[in-house]
Design an enzyme around this catalytic site. Structure first.
Site, PDB file in Angstrom:
ATOM      1  N   GLY A   1       1.836   4.194  13.009  1.00 50.24           N
ATOM      2  CA  GLY A   1       2.460   2.927  13.408  1.00 50.24           C
ATOM      3  C   GLY A   1       1.720   2.306  14.592  1.00 50.24           C
ATOM      4  O   GLY A   1       1.453   1.095  14.616  1.00 50.24           O
TER       5      GLY A   1
ATOM      6  N   CYS B   1      13.267  10.665   7.649  1.00 51.69           N
ATOM      7  CA  CYS B   1      13.074  10.209   9.039  1.00 51.69           C
ATOM      8  C   CYS B   1      14.363  10.360   9.848  1.00 51.69           C
ATOM      9  O   CYS B   1      14.334  10.673  11.030  1.00 51.69           O
ATOM     10  CB  CYS B   1      12.611   8.771   9.059  1.00 51.69           C
ATOM     11  SG  CYS B   1      13.716   7.697   8.125  1.00 51.69           S
TER      12      CYS B   1
ATOM     13  N   GLU C   1       8.794   1.089  11.207  1.00 46.83           N
ATOM     14  CA  GLU C   1       9.895   2.063  11.031  1.00 46.83           C
ATOM     15  C   GLU C   1       9.223   3.426  11.098  1.00 46.83           C
ATOM     16  O   GLU C   1       8.524   3.818  10.163  1.00 46.83           O
ATOM     17  CB  GLU C   1      10.546   1.892   9.650  1.00 46.83           C
ATOM     18  CG  GLU C   1      11.244   0.573   9.427  1.00 46.83           C
ATOM     19  CD  GLU C   1      12.523   0.446  10.225  1.00 46.83           C
ATOM     20  OE1 GLU C   1      13.138   1.470  10.543  1.00 46.83           O
ATOM     21  OE2 GLU C   1      12.877  -0.691  10.550  1.00 46.83           O
TER      22      GLU C   1
ATOM     23  N   LYS D   1       0.882  -1.187   0.000  1.00 39.97           N
ATOM     24  CA  LYS D   1       0.000   0.000   0.000  1.00 39.97           C
ATOM     25  C   LYS D   1       0.908   1.222   0.000  1.00 39.97           C
ATOM     26  O   LYS D   1       1.432   1.631   1.030  1.00 39.97           O
ATOM     27  CB  LYS D   1      -0.865  -0.024   1.263  1.00 39.97           C
ATOM     28  CG  LYS D   1      -2.230   0.617   1.173  1.00 39.97           C
ATOM     29  CD  LYS D   1      -2.291   2.047   0.742  1.00 39.97           C
ATOM     30  CE  LYS D   1      -2.317   3.035   1.873  1.00 39.97           C
ATOM     31  NZ  LYS D   1      -1.979   4.399   1.452  1.00 39.97           N
TER      32      LYS D   1
ATOM     33  N   GLY E   1       6.395   4.889   8.367  1.00 48.78           N
ATOM     34  CA  GLY E   1       5.556   6.082   8.390  1.00 48.78           C
ATOM     35  C   GLY E   1       5.614   6.723   9.760  1.00 48.78           C
ATOM     36  O   GLY E   1       6.562   6.498  10.525  1.00 48.78           O
ATOM     37  N   SER E   2       4.602   7.484  10.077  1.00 48.19           N
ATOM     38  CA  SER E   2       4.626   8.230  11.339  1.00 48.19           C
ATOM     39  C   SER E   2       4.398   7.310  12.533  1.00 48.19           C
ATOM     40  O   SER E   2       3.785   6.236  12.414  1.00 48.19           O
ATOM     41  CB  SER E   2       3.546   9.307  11.306  1.00 48.19           C
ATOM     42  OG  SER E   2       2.285   8.690  11.173  1.00 48.19           O
ATOM     43  N   THR E   3       4.861   7.747  13.679  1.00 47.44           N
ATOM     44  CA  THR E   3       4.671   6.978  14.909  1.00 47.44           C
ATOM     45  C   THR E   3       3.181   6.827  15.225  1.00 47.44           C
ATOM     46  O   THR E   3       2.726   5.749  15.631  1.00 47.44           O
ATOM     47  CB  THR E   3       5.433   7.675  16.058  1.00 47.44           C
ATOM     48  OG1 THR E   3       6.833   7.580  15.759  1.00 47.44           O
ATOM     49  CG2 THR E   3       5.162   7.037  17.403  1.00 47.44           C
TER      50      THR E   3
ATOM     51  N   GLU F   1       8.690  15.816  15.477  1.00 45.75           N
ATOM     52  CA  GLU F   1       9.274  15.648  14.149  1.00 45.75           C
ATOM     53  C   GLU F   1       8.605  16.631  13.193  1.00 45.75           C
ATOM     54  O   GLU F   1       7.395  16.582  12.992  1.00 45.75           O
ATOM     55  CB  GLU F   1       9.022  14.210  13.687  1.00 45.75           C
ATOM     56  CG  GLU F   1       9.692  13.896  12.387  1.00 45.75           C
ATOM     57  CD  GLU F   1       9.332  12.502  11.886  1.00 45.75           C
ATOM     58  OE1 GLU F   1       8.151  12.102  11.982  1.00 45.75           O
ATOM     59  OE2 GLU F   1      10.228  11.818  11.375  1.00 45.75           O
TER      60      GLU F   1
HETATM   61  P1  NAD Z   1       1.948   8.386   7.526  1.00 49.03           P
HETATM   62  O1  NAD Z   1       2.115   7.659   8.800  1.00 49.03           O
HETATM   63  O2  NAD Z   1       0.943   9.473   7.458  1.00 49.03           O
HETATM   64  O3  NAD Z   1       1.550   7.379   6.347  1.00 49.03           O
HETATM   65  C1  NAD Z   1       2.299   6.218   6.086  1.00 49.03           C
HETATM   66  C2  NAD Z   1       1.417   5.203   5.392  1.00 49.03           C
HETATM   67  O4  NAD Z   1       0.341   4.841   6.275  1.00 49.03           O
HETATM   68  C3  NAD Z   1       0.759   5.725   4.112  1.00 49.03           C
HETATM   69  O5  NAD Z   1       0.714   4.687   3.156  1.00 49.03           O
HETATM   70  C4  NAD Z   1      -0.645   6.068   4.565  1.00 49.03           C
HETATM   71  O6  NAD Z   1      -1.599   5.988   3.529  1.00 49.03           O
HETATM   72  C5  NAD Z   1      -0.903   5.012   5.626  1.00 49.03           C
HETATM   73  N1  NAD Z   1      -1.893   5.423   6.612  1.00 49.03           N
HETATM   74  C6  NAD Z   1      -2.165   6.695   7.043  1.00 49.03           C
HETATM   75  N2  NAD Z   1      -3.149   6.676   7.972  1.00 49.03           N
HETATM   76  C7  NAD Z   1      -3.512   5.373   8.135  1.00 49.03           C
HETATM   77  C8  NAD Z   1      -4.457   4.708   8.963  1.00 49.03           C
HETATM   78  N3  NAD Z   1      -5.250   5.385   9.803  1.00 49.03           N
HETATM   79  N4  NAD Z   1      -4.538   3.364   8.885  1.00 49.03           N
HETATM   80  C9  NAD Z   1      -3.744   2.677   8.034  1.00 49.03           C
HETATM   81  N5  NAD Z   1      -2.845   3.253   7.214  1.00 49.03           N
HETATM   82  C10 NAD Z   1      -2.717   4.582   7.267  1.00 49.03           C
HETATM   83  O7  NAD Z   1       3.400   8.896   7.119  1.00 49.03           O
HETATM   84  P2  NAD Z   1       3.811   9.834   5.911  1.00 49.03           P
HETATM   85  O8  NAD Z   1       3.279  11.206   6.181  1.00 49.03           O
HETATM   86  O9  NAD Z   1       3.451   9.160   4.621  1.00 49.03           O
HETATM   87  O10 NAD Z   1       5.412   9.808   6.024  1.00 49.03           O
HETATM   88  C11 NAD Z   1       6.120  10.579   6.926  1.00 49.03           C
HETATM   89  C12 NAD Z   1       6.482   9.769   8.166  1.00 49.03           C
HETATM   90  O11 NAD Z   1       7.189   8.598   7.791  1.00 49.03           O
HETATM   91  C13 NAD Z   1       7.404  10.517   9.107  1.00 49.03           C
HETATM   92  O12 NAD Z   1       6.957  10.373  10.424  1.00 49.03           O
HETATM   93  C14 NAD Z   1       8.747   9.808   8.927  1.00 49.03           C
HETATM   94  O13 NAD Z   1       9.609   9.871  10.024  1.00 49.03           O
HETATM   95  C15 NAD Z   1       8.312   8.420   8.659  1.00 49.03           C
HETATM   96  N6  NAD Z   1       9.390   7.675   7.994  1.00 49.03           N
HETATM   97  C16 NAD Z   1      10.124   6.782   8.737  1.00 49.03           C
HETATM   98  C17 NAD Z   1      11.174   6.080   8.144  1.00 49.03           C
HETATM   99  C18 NAD Z   1      11.998   5.080   8.915  1.00 49.03           C
HETATM  100  O14 NAD Z   1      12.686   4.283   8.290  1.00 49.03           O
HETATM  101  N7  NAD Z   1      11.979   5.079  10.228  1.00 49.03           N
HETATM  102  C19 NAD Z   1      11.475   6.303   6.792  1.00 49.03           C
HETATM  103  C20 NAD Z   1      10.716   7.219   6.081  1.00 49.03           C
HETATM  104  C21 NAD Z   1       9.665   7.894   6.693  1.00 49.03           C
END
Ligand code: NAD
Length: 498
Positions: free
Chosen positions: A249, A302, A267, A191, A244-246, A401
């Site tokens: 997660g 990140c 992550e 996804k 993605g975001s904490t 962040e």
């Molecule tokens: P996000 O958490 O908003 O989204 C990540 C993914 O989750 C997307 O595919 C999104 O569609 C999905 N998503 C969003 N809400 C959801 C829900 N309620 N239920 C299920 N899925 C959902 O993150 P973002 O804005 O796309 O990316 C930025 C974040 O990613 C930052 O916090 C960054 O630190 C983190 N990140 C971490 C790493 C790492 O390796 N630690 C690497 C890159 C980015």
């Protein structure tokens, strides 16, 4: 390497696909509901494509396909060496299509085309190649038993792996997960972020060309709370790997508890400390690293070195030098190969970053660079590099962040105080320490609570090194052979012989 010039990238952008379907069971398909949503190019704020808006029904369809092919064994029971060869072929196809894939990343994320081409795509291809080369080198274990027993510890693919990834490095973040999961023999349902689905869709198409059987590699496009949640909650998905975001997660941990207790690997975010001691052996390198690691990719990284911790005696000069580099990052058309600062991915993120900049000023940090937005040819969501000094680690800009080109500089008196500040964070992803003193370097590396610590450098990106977070930066690691452990179950077999 023969790379296109500005005019050629612009021409390719004009021919860009304006429609993208999901990819299930080896073919492009509309969402079952027929619904679509729009993506927007942040550098022009114009619609760039209509994307299939999948929901739980599409996830169910993809899961059935992924499960059927897993059970049939076409991929899951293929010899590891043969799977590895297919992944290496896929890595080659990514290289052959590198310009097209880089263009997708640039148009969707707003990132400079040369960064997309040279970093995102090359590293994505490298991940596929590396796991393809590694998978037939792994061996299982036999334990010491009496002669009448043969006991083995083997690793087996888990089954169907859900892969949910963000927008900042769309293809690369996905490949860090897809490559080990596929190498181990799993089927995947990916996804992508709603903003950036196209490069991953193209990868799925290339996977078929490379020889991955239909149904092994599926892509569900759609909105996070619908399509992403449906993957997290599905009872026949065995493992969920997320970047993605904490905050999101944590939702996946809940989804797992509410469904089939699938394994969840996370992550997540970071607020990474980069500590510079007065005895730093190479100030020029430290200054350049401090700047590049917060302004690269518009700070949407990140592992960005977003908290700069500088020893009191050098703080003014060091921060001024970082600021001087910030001034050389100029917003420009991401398709121009000379551009070194692109657009912010979307209006939400743009508003969020501007909100943090306002908050920093309100809280009394001293803004010595930036703080303003920009347009290019009157369009686009651009934010100039911004530097705050005299930041206190309790301020919101030091704790949360920002995910934008915003640096918070904090001073300290000695290494103990620096480590205390570094660890005073809910996150623990990456860190840097710059010093000539091996004892200080070792102390920092041992005591900083982070998954990666760089000494006299910042950000270790080698594919052979694990990358993951302590605390609320995540659970489990991407990259390295350790990532394969996330996508395999351990089986103990006890065989009694007559
Ligand atoms: P996000 O958490 O908003 O989204 C990540 C993914 O989750 C997307 O595919 C999104 O569609 C999905 N998503 C969003 N809400 C959801 C829900 N309620 N239920 C299920 N899925 C959902 O993150 P973002 O804005 O796309 O990316 C930025 C974040 O990613 C930052 O916090 C960054 O630190 C983190 N990140 C971490 C790493 C790492 O390796 N630690 C690497 C890159 C980015």
């Amino acid at each position: 390497m023969n790379l296109p010039d500005y005019a050629s990238w612009q021409k390719m952008a004009n021919d860009f696909i304006h429609q993208s379907k999901a990819f299930i069971d080896g073919e492009y398909v509309d969402a079952l509901s027929g619904k679509t949503y729009e993506t927007v190019n942040p550098a022009t704020e114009k619609m760039s494509a209509h994307i299939a808006a999948c929901d739980a029904n599409d996830v169910d369809k993809a899961t059935k396909s992924a499960r059927a092919v897993f059970d049939a064994g076409h991929w899951s029971r293929m010899a590891a060496r043969d799977r590895g060869a297919v992944l290496q072929k896929l890595a080659g196809l990514v290289q052959e299509n590198a310009n097209k894939l880089a263009l997708m990343e640039s148009l969707n994320v707003g990132k400079p085309i040369m960064e997309a081409r040279m970093a995102d795509i090359n590293l994505a291809s490298q991940a596929l190649k590396w796991y393809g080369e590694a998978i037939d080198k792994l061996t299982d274990e036999i334990i010491a038993t009496p002669e009448s027993v043969r006991a083995t510890i083997t690793r087996e693919p888990m089954g169907v792996v859900g892969v949910v990834v963000p927008w900042n490095f769309p293809l690369l973040m996905a490949c860090w997960k897809i490559a080990p999961a596929l190498a181990a023999g799993n089927s995947v349902i990916v996804k992508p972020s709603e903003q950036t689905p196209q490069s991953i869709l193209k990868l799925a198409e290339l996977a078929i060309e490379a020889g991955i059987p239909d149904g092994v590699f599926n892509v569900i496009t759609g909105i996070g709370p619908e399509a992403g949640a449906a993957i997290g909650l599905h009872n026949d998905i065995d493992c969920l790997t997320f970047t993605g975001s904490t905050a999101v997660g944590k939702k996946f941990l809940e989804y797992s508890g509410r469904s089939n207790m699938k394994a969840v690997w996370l992550e997540c975010g970071g607020k990474n400390p980069n500590i510079v001691m007065a005895d730093c052996p190479n100030m020029d390198k430290a200054v350049m690293n401090a700047a590049m690691n917060v302004f690269f990719n518009q700070g949407e990284v990140c592992a960005a070195a977003s908290r700069l911790l500088v020893e009191e005696s050098i703080k003014d000069e060091f921060v001024e030098r970082v600021t001087a580099i910030g001034k050389t990052r100029i917003p420009g058309d991401p398709l121009n190969p000379d551009t070194n600062l692109g657009a912010i991915v979307d209006k939400n993120q743009y508003d969020r970053i501007n909100g943090y900049i306002a908050k920093g000023q309100e809280e009394g940090a001293e803004m010595i660079l930036g703080g303003d937005t920009a347009t290019v040819d009157g369009k686009g969501l651009f934010i100039k590099p911004t530097v705050f000094k005299n930041v206190n680690n309790d301020m919101v800009i030091a704790r949360e962040e920002i995910f934008g080109p915003v640096l918070a500089a904090i001073s300290f008196k000695n290494i103990d105080e620096a480590i205390k500040i570094a660890n005073d964070s809910p996150y623990g992803l990456a860190a840097g320490i710059w010093t000539r003193d091996i004892n200080v370097a070792h102390k920092a590396a041992r005591e900083i609570q982070a998954g990666s610590v760089s000494i006299n450098s910042y950000s270790s990106i080698d594919i052979a090194l694990p990358f993951g977070g302590y605390k609320q930066s995540g659970i489990g690691v991407d990259k390295s052979l350790h990532a394969i452990e996330k996508y395999t179950n351990i089986k103990s077999t006890w065989l009694e012989l007559d």
